[in-house]
Motif scaffolding. Structure first.
Motif, PDB file in Angstrom:
ATOM      1  N   VAL A  77      54.540   9.680 -25.891  1.00  0.00           N
ATOM      2  CA  VAL A  77      55.935   9.938 -26.262  1.00  0.00           C
ATOM      3  C   VAL A  77      56.051  11.390 -26.710  1.00  0.00           C
ATOM      4  O   VAL A  77      55.247  11.870 -27.503  1.00  0.00           O
ATOM      5  CB  VAL A  77      56.381   8.999 -27.406  1.00  0.00           C
ATOM      6  CG1 VAL A  77      57.745   9.383 -27.922  1.00  0.00           C
ATOM      7  CG2 VAL A  77      56.375   7.562 -26.932  1.00  0.00           C
ATOM      8  N   GLY A  78      57.033  12.096 -26.195  1.00  0.00           N
ATOM      9  CA  GLY A  78      57.286  13.468 -26.617  1.00  0.00           C
ATOM     10  C   GLY A  78      56.483  14.523 -25.894  1.00  0.00           C
ATOM     11  O   GLY A  78      56.621  15.704 -26.190  1.00  0.00           O
ATOM     12  N   ASP A  79      55.625  14.134 -24.935  1.00  0.00           N
ATOM     13  CA  ASP A  79      54.900  15.145 -24.151  1.00  0.00           C
ATOM     14  C   ASP A  79      55.895  16.005 -23.394  1.00  0.00           C
ATOM     15  O   ASP A  79      56.942  15.540 -22.961  1.00  0.00           O
ATOM     16  CB  ASP A  79      53.939  14.492 -23.154  1.00  0.00           C
ATOM     17  CG  ASP A  79      52.641  14.048 -23.787  1.00  0.00           C
ATOM     18  OD1 ASP A  79      52.466  14.264 -24.999  1.00  0.00           O
ATOM     19  OD2 ASP A  79      51.800  13.471 -23.064  1.00  0.00           O
TER      20      ASP A  79
ATOM     21  N   LYS B 291      60.229   3.059 -27.652  1.00  0.00           N
ATOM     22  CA  LYS B 291      59.943   3.782 -28.895  1.00  0.00           C
ATOM     23  C   LYS B 291      60.519   5.186 -28.804  1.00  0.00           C
ATOM     24  O   LYS B 291      60.269   5.900 -27.847  1.00  0.00           O
ATOM     25  CB  LYS B 291      58.434   3.842 -29.092  1.00  0.00           C
ATOM     26  CG  LYS B 291      57.959   4.559 -30.325  1.00  0.00           C
ATOM     27  CD  LYS B 291      56.459   4.286 -30.486  1.00  0.00           C
ATOM     28  CE  LYS B 291      55.689   5.551 -30.616  1.00  0.00           C
ATOM     29  NZ  LYS B 291      54.256   5.330 -30.755  1.00  0.00           N
ATOM     30  N   ALA B 292      61.301   5.581 -29.795  1.00  0.00           N
ATOM     31  CA  ALA B 292      61.851   6.940 -29.902  1.00  0.00           C
ATOM     32  C   ALA B 292      62.543   7.405 -28.620  1.00  0.00           C
ATOM     33  O   ALA B 292      62.356   8.529 -28.180  1.00  0.00           O
ATOM     34  CB  ALA B 292      60.746   7.920 -30.307  1.00  0.00           C
ATOM     35  N   GLY B 293      63.331   6.529 -28.001  1.00  0.00           N
ATOM     36  CA  GLY B 293      64.073   6.906 -26.802  1.00  0.00           C
ATOM     37  C   GLY B 293      63.238   6.965 -25.533  1.00  0.00           C
ATOM     38  O   GLY B 293      63.688   7.454 -24.511  1.00  0.00           O
ATOM     39  N   HIS B 294      62.019   6.465 -25.582  1.00  0.00           N
ATOM     40  CA  HIS B 294      61.132   6.421 -24.427  1.00  0.00           C
ATOM     41  C   HIS B 294      60.759   4.966 -24.143  1.00  0.00           C
ATOM     42  O   HIS B 294      60.783   4.127 -25.027  1.00  0.00           O
ATOM     43  CB  HIS B 294      59.849   7.214 -24.694  1.00  0.00           C
ATOM     44  CG  HIS B 294      60.060   8.682 -24.808  1.00  0.00           C
ATOM     45  ND1 HIS B 294      60.711   9.270 -25.867  1.00  0.00           N
ATOM     46  CD2 HIS B 294      59.707   9.697 -23.983  1.00  0.00           C
ATOM     47  CE1 HIS B 294      60.758  10.574 -25.701  1.00  0.00           C
ATOM     48  NE2 HIS B 294      60.147  10.857 -24.554  1.00  0.00           N
ATOM     49  N   HIS B 295      60.392   4.690 -22.897  1.00  0.00           N
ATOM     50  CA  HIS B 295      60.000   3.346 -22.502  1.00  0.00           C
ATOM     51  C   HIS B 295      58.583   3.395 -21.925  1.00  0.00           C
ATOM     52  O   HIS B 295      58.280   4.246 -21.092  1.00  0.00           O
ATOM     53  CB  HIS B 295      60.948   2.786 -21.458  1.00  0.00           C
ATOM     54  CG  HIS B 295      62.388   2.852 -21.877  1.00  0.00           C
ATOM     55  ND1 HIS B 295      62.910   2.047 -22.863  1.00  0.00           N
ATOM     56  CD2 HIS B 295      63.397   3.639 -21.459  1.00  0.00           C
ATOM     57  CE1 HIS B 295      64.196   2.336 -23.022  1.00  0.00           C
ATOM     58  NE2 HIS B 295      64.507   3.306 -22.189  1.00  0.00           N
ATOM     59  N   ARG B 296      57.739   2.455 -22.364  1.00  0.00           N
ATOM     60  CA  ARG B 296      56.379   2.374 -21.852  1.00  0.00           C
ATOM     61  C   ARG B 296      56.379   1.447 -20.645  1.00  0.00           C
ATOM     62  O   ARG B 296      56.918   0.341 -20.693  1.00  0.00           O
ATOM     63  CB  ARG B 296      55.413   1.856 -22.917  1.00  0.00           C
ATOM     64  CG  ARG B 296      53.957   1.862 -22.471  1.00  0.00           C
ATOM     65  CD  ARG B 296      53.022   1.577 -23.629  1.00  0.00           C
ATOM     66  NE  ARG B 296      53.269   0.311 -24.278  1.00  0.00           N
ATOM     67  CZ  ARG B 296      52.639  -0.837 -23.975  1.00  0.00           C
ATOM     68  NH1 ARG B 296      51.722  -0.852 -23.047  1.00  0.00           N
ATOM     69  NH2 ARG B 296      52.932  -1.929 -24.644  1.00  0.00           N
ATOM     70  N   VAL B 297      55.775   1.912 -19.549  1.00  0.00           N
ATOM     71  CA  VAL B 297      55.673   1.145 -18.315  1.00  0.00           C
ATOM     72  C   VAL B 297      54.228   1.173 -17.824  1.00  0.00           C
ATOM     73  O   VAL B 297      53.452   2.040 -18.211  1.00  0.00           O
ATOM     74  CB  VAL B 297      56.606   1.710 -17.209  1.00  0.00           C
ATOM     75  CG1 VAL B 297      58.061   1.620 -17.623  1.00  0.00           C
ATOM     76  CG2 VAL B 297      56.238   3.139 -16.853  1.00  0.00           C
ATOM     77  N   ASN B 298      53.887   0.234 -16.967  1.00  0.00           N
ATOM     78  CA  ASN B 298      52.579   0.247 -16.334  1.00  0.00           C
ATOM     79  C   ASN B 298      52.779   0.682 -14.891  1.00  0.00           C
ATOM     80  O   ASN B 298      53.544   0.077 -14.154  1.00  0.00           O
ATOM     81  CB  ASN B 298      51.929  -1.128 -16.405  1.00  0.00           C
ATOM     82  CG  ASN B 298      50.504  -1.085 -15.927  1.00  0.00           C
ATOM     83  OD1 ASN B 298      50.252  -1.064 -14.732  1.00  0.00           O
ATOM     84  ND2 ASN B 298      49.573  -1.072 -16.867  1.00  0.00           N
ATOM     85  N   TYR B 299      52.087   1.748 -14.509  1.00  0.00           N
ATOM     86  CA  TYR B 299      52.210   2.295 -13.158  1.00  0.00           C
ATOM     87  C   TYR B 299      50.807   2.457 -12.590  1.00  0.00           C
ATOM     88  O   TYR B 299      49.983   3.172 -13.151  1.00  0.00           O
ATOM     89  CB  TYR B 299      52.946   3.640 -13.212  1.00  0.00           C
ATOM     90  CG  TYR B 299      53.045   4.350 -11.892  1.00  0.00           C
ATOM     91  CD1 TYR B 299      53.841   3.837 -10.879  1.00  0.00           C
ATOM     92  CD2 TYR B 299      52.363   5.529 -11.662  1.00  0.00           C
ATOM     93  CE1 TYR B 299      53.940   4.492  -9.654  1.00  0.00           C
ATOM     94  CE2 TYR B 299      52.457   6.195 -10.456  1.00  0.00           C
ATOM     95  CZ  TYR B 299      53.247   5.666  -9.462  1.00  0.00           C
ATOM     96  OH  TYR B 299      53.344   6.309  -8.260  1.00  0.00           O
ATOM     97  N   LYS B 300      50.539   1.729 -11.528  1.00  0.00           N
ATOM     98  CA  LYS B 300      49.241   1.768 -10.851  1.00  0.00           C
ATOM     99  C   LYS B 300      48.090   1.492 -11.826  1.00  0.00           C
ATOM    100  O   LYS B 300      47.080   2.187 -11.845  1.00  0.00           O
ATOM    101  CB  LYS B 300      49.051   3.081 -10.109  1.00  0.00           C
ATOM    102  CG  LYS B 300      50.056   3.260  -8.984  1.00  0.00           C
ATOM    103  CD  LYS B 300      49.764   4.477  -8.150  1.00  0.00           C
ATOM    104  CE  LYS B 300      50.756   4.546  -6.996  1.00  0.00           C
ATOM    105  NZ  LYS B 300      50.538   5.677  -6.130  1.00  0.00           N
TER     106      LYS B 300
ATOM    107  N   ARG C 259      61.205   8.883 -20.168  1.00  0.00           N
ATOM    108  CA  ARG C 259      62.329   9.226 -21.060  1.00  0.00           C
ATOM    109  C   ARG C 259      63.517   8.326 -20.752  1.00  0.00           C
ATOM    110  O   ARG C 259      63.931   8.193 -19.599  1.00  0.00           O
ATOM    111  CB  ARG C 259      62.700  10.684 -20.878  1.00  0.00           C
ATOM    112  CG  ARG C 259      61.642  11.608 -21.424  1.00  0.00           C
ATOM    113  CD  ARG C 259      62.098  13.056 -21.397  1.00  0.00           C
ATOM    114  NE  ARG C 259      61.076  13.863 -22.042  1.00  0.00           N
ATOM    115  CZ  ARG C 259      60.645  15.008 -21.563  1.00  0.00           C
ATOM    116  NH1 ARG C 259      61.147  15.504 -20.461  1.00  0.00           N
ATOM    117  NH2 ARG C 259      59.706  15.673 -22.214  1.00  0.00           N
ATOM    118  N   GLY C 260      64.083   7.749 -21.790  1.00  0.00           N
ATOM    119  CA  GLY C 260      65.202   6.834 -21.630  1.00  0.00           C
ATOM    120  C   GLY C 260      66.390   7.393 -20.860  1.00  0.00           C
ATOM    121  O   GLY C 260      66.940   6.705 -20.005  1.00  0.00           O
TER     122      GLY C 260
END
Length: 97
Positions: free
Chosen positions: A23-25, A45-54, A61-62
């Motif tokens: 988050v925030g990178d 979290k904090a306007g970001h969404h965690r996803v699983n990719y490959k 970012r939201g």
């Protein structure tokens, strides 16, 4: 609670989605394409969404994505009138009374 999914990009003319390790990178770690959608949102979290990719977890970012959230409705507001008509909240979901 229904699973949220990333179903599109914002603005809609975007063709790739920036994925970040944290988050925030500020630098993009990799990119996904429209063909990779939909993606399940694992956490927000904090306007970001965690996803699983490959097979790996990334953050998006939201404001860059459109999210679909499932909804369902119950008939808790319904009441039976003498003429057996019912009342409900219209548009509450696909299972609205």
């Amino acid at each position: 609670m229904a699973q949220s999914q990333i179903v599109g990009l914002m603005p809609s003319n975007q063709t790739t989605l920036d994925l970040y390790d944290n988050v925030g990178d500020s630098g993009t770690d990799t990119r996904a394409t429209l063909a990779d959608l939909p993606m399940n949102v694992l956490e927000t979290k904090a306007g970001h969404h965690r996803v699983n990719y490959k097979g790996r977890d990334y953050w998006v970012r939201g404001p860059q994505v459109r999210i679909s959230r499932g909804s369902s409705a119950g008939c808790t507001t319904a009441r039976i009138a003498p003429t057996t008509q019912t009342t409900s909240t219209p548009g509450a979901g696909k299972n609205a009374c």
